[in-house]
Design a protein around this motif. Structure first.
Motif, PDB file in Angstrom:
ATOM      1  N   UNK A 108      -5.372 -35.683  13.320  1.00  0.00           N
ATOM      2  CA  UNK A 108      -5.603 -34.281  13.208  1.00  0.00           C
ATOM      3  C   UNK A 108      -6.968 -33.754  13.634  1.00  0.00           C
ATOM      4  N   UNK A 109      -8.011 -34.676  13.777  1.00  0.00           N
ATOM      5  CA  UNK A 109      -9.339 -34.510  14.297  1.00  0.00           C
ATOM      6  C   UNK A 109      -9.264 -34.364  15.967  1.00  0.00           C
ATOM      7  N   UNK A 110      -8.139 -35.339  16.499  1.00  0.00           N
ATOM      8  CA  UNK A 110      -7.910 -35.209  17.804  1.00  0.00           C
ATOM      9  C   UNK A 110      -7.336 -34.028  18.367  1.00  0.00           C
ATOM     10  N   UNK A 111      -6.388 -33.501  17.500  1.00  0.00           N
ATOM     11  CA  UNK A 111      -5.475 -32.256  17.800  1.00  0.00           C
ATOM     12  C   UNK A 111      -6.659 -31.050  18.036  1.00  0.00           C
ATOM     13  N   UNK A 115      -7.624 -28.613  20.953  1.00  0.00           N
ATOM     14  CA  UNK A 115      -7.678 -27.330  20.795  1.00  0.00           C
ATOM     15  C   UNK A 115      -8.985 -26.419  21.120  1.00  0.00           C
ATOM     16  N   UNK A 116     -10.042 -27.087  20.607  1.00  0.00           N
ATOM     17  CA  UNK A 116     -11.260 -26.481  20.603  1.00  0.00           C
ATOM     18  C   UNK A 116     -11.813 -26.720  22.122  1.00  0.00           C
ATOM     19  N   UNK A 117     -11.335 -27.813  22.722  1.00  0.00           N
ATOM     20  CA  UNK A 117     -11.839 -27.807  24.382  1.00  0.00           C
ATOM     21  C   UNK A 117     -11.135 -26.829  25.065  1.00  0.00           C
ATOM     22  N   UNK A 118      -9.922 -26.696  24.763  1.00  0.00           N
ATOM     23  CA  UNK A 118      -8.989 -25.875  25.454  1.00  0.00           C
ATOM     24  C   UNK A 118      -9.480 -24.404  25.442  1.00  0.00           C
ATOM     25  N   UNK A 119      -9.703 -24.012  24.036  1.00  0.00           N
ATOM     26  CA  UNK A 119     -10.002 -22.662  23.758  1.00  0.00           C
ATOM     27  C   UNK A 119     -11.551 -22.450  24.548  1.00  0.00           C
ATOM     28  N   UNK A 121     -12.608 -23.812  27.133  1.00  0.00           N
ATOM     29  CA  UNK A 121     -12.466 -23.737  28.562  1.00  0.00           C
ATOM     30  C   UNK A 121     -11.778 -22.368  28.966  1.00  0.00           C
ATOM     31  N   UNK A 122     -11.033 -21.735  28.057  1.00  0.00           N
ATOM     32  CA  UNK A 122     -10.567 -20.292  28.439  1.00  0.00           C
ATOM     33  C   UNK A 122     -11.519 -19.409  28.291  1.00  0.00           C
ATOM     34  N   UNK A 123     -12.451 -19.556  27.101  1.00  0.00           N
ATOM     35  CA  UNK A 123     -13.538 -18.799  26.750  1.00  0.00           C
ATOM     36  C   UNK A 123     -14.465 -18.724  28.125  1.00  0.00           C
ATOM     37  N   UNK A 124     -14.942 -19.936  28.772  1.00  0.00           N
ATOM     38  CA  UNK A 124     -15.531 -19.998  29.771  1.00  0.00           C
ATOM     39  C   UNK A 124     -15.005 -19.402  30.866  1.00  0.00           C
ATOM     40  N   UNK A 125     -13.800 -19.610  31.205  1.00  0.00           N
ATOM     41  CA  UNK A 125     -13.244 -18.994  32.402  1.00  0.00           C
ATOM     42  C   UNK A 125     -13.083 -17.263  32.149  1.00  0.00           C
ATOM     43  N   UNK A 126     -13.094 -16.743  31.058  1.00  0.00           N
ATOM     44  CA  UNK A 126     -13.110 -15.450  30.547  1.00  0.00           C
ATOM     45  C   UNK A 126     -14.420 -14.779  30.893  1.00  0.00           C
ATOM     46  N   UNK A 127     -15.443 -15.397  30.543  1.00  0.00           N
ATOM     47  CA  UNK A 127     -16.733 -15.167  30.721  1.00  0.00           C
ATOM     48  C   UNK A 127     -17.061 -14.994  32.142  1.00  0.00           C
ATOM     49  N   UNK A 128     -16.665 -16.121  32.892  1.00  0.00           N
ATOM     50  CA  UNK A 128     -16.716 -16.107  34.571  1.00  0.00           C
ATOM     51  C   UNK A 128     -16.043 -14.849  35.153  1.00  0.00           C
TER      52      UNK A 128
END
Length: 155
Positions: A108-111, A115-119, A121-128
Protein backbone atom coordinates in the motif's frame (compact mmCIF):
# COMPACT_ATOMS: atom_id res chain seq x y z
CA UNK A 1 23.96 -25.49 -1.72
CA UNK A 2 20.81 -24.70 0.25
CA UNK A 3 22.51 -22.39 2.80
CA UNK A 4 24.01 -20.36 -0.05
CA UNK A 5 20.60 -20.08 -1.67
CA UNK A 6 19.01 -19.04 1.62
CA UNK A 7 21.75 -16.46 2.17
CA UNK A 8 21.07 -14.96 -1.27
CA UNK A 9 17.32 -14.90 -0.58
CA UNK A 10 17.82 -13.17 2.77
CA UNK A 11 20.26 -10.71 1.18
CA UNK A 12 17.81 -9.87 -1.58
CA UNK A 13 14.98 -9.35 0.91
CA UNK A 14 16.94 -7.35 3.47
CA UNK A 15 19.85 -5.89 1.50
CA UNK A 16 20.04 -3.09 -0.99
CA UNK A 17 20.79 0.24 0.59
CA UNK A 18 18.31 2.11 -1.59
CA UNK A 19 15.32 0.14 -0.34
CA UNK A 20 12.84 1.91 1.85
CA UNK A 21 12.37 0.99 5.47
CA UNK A 22 8.90 -0.49 4.98
CA UNK A 23 10.17 -2.85 2.27
CA UNK A 24 13.08 -3.94 4.48
CA UNK A 25 10.66 -4.55 7.37
CA UNK A 26 8.34 -6.60 5.15
CA UNK A 27 11.31 -8.59 3.84
CA UNK A 28 12.58 -9.19 7.38
CA UNK A 29 9.14 -10.28 8.54
CA UNK A 30 8.90 -12.69 5.61
CA UNK A 31 12.24 -14.25 6.57
CA UNK A 32 11.11 -14.53 10.20
CA UNK A 33 7.83 -16.13 9.06
CA UNK A 34 9.67 -18.72 6.95
CA UNK A 35 11.95 -19.59 9.86
CA UNK A 36 9.03 -19.77 12.31
CA UNK A 37 7.09 -22.02 9.92
CA UNK A 38 10.06 -24.37 9.40
CA UNK A 39 11.00 -24.55 13.08
CA UNK A 40 7.34 -24.58 14.19
CA UNK A 41 6.66 -27.56 11.94
CA UNK A 42 9.53 -29.46 13.49
CA UNK A 43 8.53 -28.42 17.03
CA UNK A 44 4.86 -29.33 16.61
CA UNK A 45 5.79 -32.84 15.46
CA UNK A 46 7.85 -33.18 18.64
CA UNK A 47 5.09 -31.75 20.82
CA UNK A 48 2.45 -34.00 19.29
CA UNK A 49 4.60 -37.15 19.35
CA UNK A 50 2.82 -39.88 21.26
CA UNK A 51 -0.30 -37.84 21.96
CA UNK A 52 -3.58 -39.66 21.66
CA UNK A 53 -5.57 -38.52 18.61
CA UNK A 54 -2.57 -36.61 17.25
CA UNK A 55 -2.73 -36.11 13.50
CA UNK A 56 0.52 -34.18 13.01
CA UNK A 57 2.88 -37.15 12.86
CA UNK A 58 5.29 -36.27 10.03
CA UNK A 59 7.25 -33.19 9.09
CA UNK A 60 5.51 -32.76 5.69
CA UNK A 61 2.11 -32.85 7.42
CA UNK A 62 3.33 -30.33 9.97
CA UNK A 63 4.80 -28.10 7.26
CA UNK A 64 1.46 -28.08 5.46
CA UNK A 65 -0.25 -27.32 8.78
CA UNK A 66 2.11 -24.40 9.46
CA UNK A 67 1.46 -22.93 5.99
CA UNK A 68 -2.30 -23.10 6.38
CA UNK A 69 -2.04 -21.78 9.95
CA UNK A 70 0.22 -18.84 9.04
CA UNK A 71 -2.07 -17.86 6.18
CA UNK A 72 -5.11 -18.29 8.46
CA UNK A 73 -6.70 -20.71 6.00
CA UNK A 74 -7.08 -23.46 8.59
CA UNK A 75 -8.65 -26.24 6.56
CA UNK A 76 -8.96 -28.34 9.68
CA UNK A 77 -7.31 -31.37 8.13
CA UNK A 78 -4.38 -31.08 10.57
CA UNK A 79 -4.40 -29.48 14.00
CA UNK A 80 -2.47 -29.81 17.25
CA UNK A 81 -4.12 -31.58 20.17
CA UNK A 82 -1.54 -30.94 22.92
CA UNK A 83 -1.02 -27.71 24.84
CA UNK A 84 2.53 -27.39 23.50
CA UNK A 85 1.32 -27.88 19.95
CA UNK A 86 -1.39 -25.27 20.40
CA UNK A 87 1.10 -22.75 21.79
CA UNK A 88 3.33 -23.36 18.77
CA UNK A 89 0.24 -22.89 16.59
CA UNK A 90 -0.53 -19.59 18.27
CA UNK A 91 3.01 -18.36 17.60
CA UNK A 92 2.77 -19.39 13.93
CA UNK A 93 -0.59 -17.61 13.65
CA UNK A 94 0.59 -14.36 15.22
CA UNK A 95 3.78 -14.24 13.16
CA UNK A 96 1.81 -15.08 9.98
CA UNK A 97 -0.84 -12.44 10.57
CA UNK A 98 1.80 -9.84 11.43
CA UNK A 99 3.86 -10.67 8.37
CA UNK A 100 0.96 -10.51 5.95
CA UNK A 101 -0.12 -7.23 7.53
CA UNK A 102 3.37 -5.79 7.05
CA UNK A 103 3.57 -6.99 3.45
CA UNK A 104 0.15 -5.50 2.73
CA UNK A 105 1.19 -2.21 4.33
CA UNK A 106 4.43 -2.18 2.31
CA UNK A 107 2.50 -2.71 -0.91
CA UNK A 108 0.00 0.00 0.00
CA UNK A 109 2.83 2.39 0.84
CA UNK A 110 4.50 1.61 -2.48
CA UNK A 111 1.29 2.33 -4.41
CA UNK A 112 0.64 5.56 -2.48
CA UNK A 113 4.24 6.70 -2.94
CA UNK A 114 4.06 6.02 -6.65
CA UNK A 115 0.86 8.04 -6.94
CA UNK A 116 2.38 10.89 -4.92
CA UNK A 117 5.41 10.96 -7.21
CA UNK A 118 3.09 11.03 -10.26
CA UNK A 119 1.07 13.89 -8.80
CA UNK A 120 4.23 15.78 -7.85
CA UNK A 121 5.50 15.37 -11.40
CA UNK A 122 2.18 16.63 -12.81
CA UNK A 123 2.14 19.58 -10.41
CA UNK A 124 5.73 20.45 -11.33
CA UNK A 125 4.79 20.35 -15.02
CA UNK A 126 1.76 22.54 -14.35
CA UNK A 127 3.94 25.09 -12.48
CA UNK A 128 6.40 25.18 -15.37
CA UNK A 129 3.54 25.68 -17.83
CA UNK A 130 2.10 28.43 -15.64
CA UNK A 131 5.46 30.21 -15.48
CA UNK A 132 5.97 29.86 -19.22
CA UNK A 133 2.47 31.26 -19.88
CA UNK A 134 3.09 34.17 -17.49
CA UNK A 135 6.40 34.98 -19.26
CA UNK A 136 4.69 34.89 -22.66
CA UNK A 137 1.91 37.19 -21.42
CA UNK A 138 4.44 39.63 -19.93
CA UNK A 139 6.35 39.73 -23.20
CA UNK A 140 3.15 40.33 -25.10
CA UNK A 141 2.07 43.13 -22.75
CA UNK A 142 5.54 44.68 -22.97
CA UNK A 143 5.28 44.67 -26.80
CA UNK A 144 1.80 46.19 -26.61
CA UNK A 145 3.03 48.90 -24.21
CA UNK A 146 5.93 49.70 -26.53
CA UNK A 147 3.56 49.85 -29.50
CA UNK A 148 1.12 52.14 -27.62
CA UNK A 149 3.98 54.28 -26.33
CA UNK A 150 5.42 54.57 -29.85
CA UNK A 151 2.08 55.69 -31.31
CA UNK A 152 1.43 58.22 -28.59
CA UNK A 153 4.83 59.82 -29.21
CA UNK A 154 4.02 60.15 -32.95
CA UNK A 155 0.64 61.77 -32.25
Amino acid sequence: MLPGFLARVVESLLGREGRSLHLKAAGGATVVLAVVMLIGSWAVVGAEDGARAANLRTYPQALWWSIETATTVGYGDFYPVTLGGRIIGAVVMVVGITTYGMVTAALATWFVGREQRRRHHLAHGARELEQETARALHERFDRLERMVAGRSERD
